[in-house]
Design a protein around this motif. Structure first.
Motif, PDB file in Angstrom:
ATOM      1  N   VAL A 102      -7.086   2.257   0.025  1.00 55.20           N
ATOM      2  CA  VAL A 102      -5.665   2.348  -0.336  1.00 55.20           C
ATOM      3  C   VAL A 102      -5.300   1.345  -1.434  1.00 55.20           C
ATOM      4  O   VAL A 102      -4.249   1.484  -2.068  1.00 55.20           O
ATOM      5  CB  VAL A 102      -4.753   2.145   0.896  1.00 55.20           C
ATOM      6  CG1 VAL A 102      -4.984   3.231   1.923  1.00 55.20           C
ATOM      7  CG2 VAL A 102      -4.940   0.770   1.515  1.00 55.20           C
ATOM      8  N   ILE A 103      -6.150   0.358  -1.662  1.00 54.41           N
ATOM      9  CA  ILE A 103      -5.953  -0.548  -2.798  1.00 54.41           C
ATOM     10  C   ILE A 103      -6.589   0.042  -4.054  1.00 54.41           C
ATOM     11  O   ILE A 103      -6.004   0.010  -5.143  1.00 54.41           O
ATOM     12  CB  ILE A 103      -6.552  -1.938  -2.505  1.00 54.41           C
ATOM     13  CG1 ILE A 103      -5.777  -2.630  -1.382  1.00 54.41           C
ATOM     14  CG2 ILE A 103      -6.539  -2.812  -3.763  1.00 54.41           C
ATOM     15  CD1 ILE A 103      -6.405  -3.938  -0.925  1.00 54.41           C
ATOM     16  N   THR A 154      -8.631  -0.081   4.058  1.00 53.95           N
ATOM     17  CA  THR A 154      -7.806  -0.992   3.258  1.00 53.95           C
ATOM     18  C   THR A 154      -8.257  -1.008   1.804  1.00 53.95           C
ATOM     19  O   THR A 154      -7.431  -0.958   0.880  1.00 53.95           O
ATOM     20  CB  THR A 154      -7.878  -2.420   3.834  1.00 53.95           C
ATOM     21  OG1 THR A 154      -7.423  -2.407   5.191  1.00 53.95           O
ATOM     22  CG2 THR A 154      -7.017  -3.371   3.022  1.00 53.95           C
ATOM     23  N   HIS A 210       0.843  -1.195   0.000  1.00 49.20           N
ATOM     24  CA  HIS A 210       0.000   0.000   0.000  1.00 49.20           C
ATOM     25  C   HIS A 210       0.881   1.249   0.000  1.00 49.20           C
ATOM     26  O   HIS A 210       1.773   1.373   0.846  1.00 49.20           O
ATOM     27  CB  HIS A 210      -0.911   0.009   1.228  1.00 49.20           C
ATOM     28  CG  HIS A 210      -1.781  -1.209   1.324  1.00 49.20           C
ATOM     29  ND1 HIS A 210      -2.303  -1.670   2.515  1.00 49.20           N
ATOM     30  CD2 HIS A 210      -2.208  -2.078   0.366  1.00 49.20           C
ATOM     31  CE1 HIS A 210      -3.016  -2.758   2.292  1.00 49.20           C
ATOM     32  NE2 HIS A 210      -2.974  -3.026   0.998  1.00 49.20           N
TER      33      HIS A 210
END
Length: 255
Positions: free
Chosen positions: A211-212, A208, A195
């Motif tokens: 950030v992907i 999560t 990340h």
């Protein structure tokens, strides 16, 4: 002419293991081993089982062999693999199997090993440069500590760039290109694992996923734009898109 070595699998391996000479040396051998295994298994089963069964057998076996070989080999070297790395190594095996099933090697084991050896050598060379410039070490041993060294060179941004430079250099040496290869296969798993930034405002699964999503979205946008770019023959496709991913990570890591 087709590339005989699995460039997509090598690119993913380089992204994962190019921050040090030791891991690059071992990882290159294991990717080559998996490539040969996938091609050999395909040739052995090709006339004995239906096409769907052949694909399934080669994919599952190659993924399992790759993940297991890395787990055993790296354990012997004292290198610990995370669960995320181990899963992505299974995907690396799938990329080796995909290359074999597409008929790119065509049973030419000599050419497969020759091209793989060139890629492996360049992988090690660039890894030595990254390790030295990032930490002052070579093969885990301190050689020199200087002000120009930066830990940032050991991060994922330069891992993507290394993958792009290695594949471009191999193309230049072999006078071939990456036509028909898809940079999404090595890029997406790496973007799930690494990340470029963190989100403090909301944690957990939403953070999560965000950030992907951001680097993947930017990469897909750049990938689409690159179709109209006048890049050199040896950089076209996989190499330049890996370089672009590196720059995306470099920019996002600022925030």
């Amino acid at each position: 002419m087709k590339l005989r070595y699995p460039a997509e699998a090598f690119a993913l391996g380089i992204i994962l293991f190019s921050s040090g000479m030791k891991e690059a040396f071992a990882a290159g051998i294991l990717v080559i081993f998996t490539s040969v295994f996938a091609e050999l298994l395909k040739n052995l089963l090709e006339k004995a089982v239906p096409a769907w069964s052949l694909r399934l057998c080669v994919l599952i076996a190659s993924g399992s062999v790759c993940a297991s070989a890395f787990l055993i080999g790296f354990a012997a070297l004292g290198i610990t693999l995370t669960n995320g790395q181990w899963i992505i190594l299974f995907l690396t095996g799938l990329l080796c199997a995909r290359h074999a099933l597409l008929g790119n090697t065509e049973g030419e084991y000599g050419e497969l090993l020759f091209e793989s050896a060139i890629a492996w050598g360049l992988w090690i060379l660039f890894s030595i440069c990254r390790e030295f410039l990032g930490s002052g070490n070579i093969f885990g041993n301190t050689v020199l500590t200087a002000s120009f060294q930066s830990k940032a060179l050991l991060g994922p941004a330069f891992a993507f760039m290394t993958a792009g430079l290695v594949t471009a250099a191999v193309n230049g040496i072999l006078k071939k290109d990456c036509k028909g290869l898809n940079s999404l296969f090595p890029a997406l798993p790496a973007m799930v694992l690494f990340h470029p930034f963190t989100v403090d405002s909301f944690a957990g699964l939403p953070g999560t996923l965000w950030v992907i999503f951001v680097p993947v979205f930017l990469f897909l946008s750049v990938k689409q734009t690159m179709k109209f770019a006048r890049t050199g023959r040896f950089f076209r496709g996989l190499p330049v898109e890996m370089l672009a991913a590196g720059f995306i990570y470099m920019i996002l890591s600022i925030y």
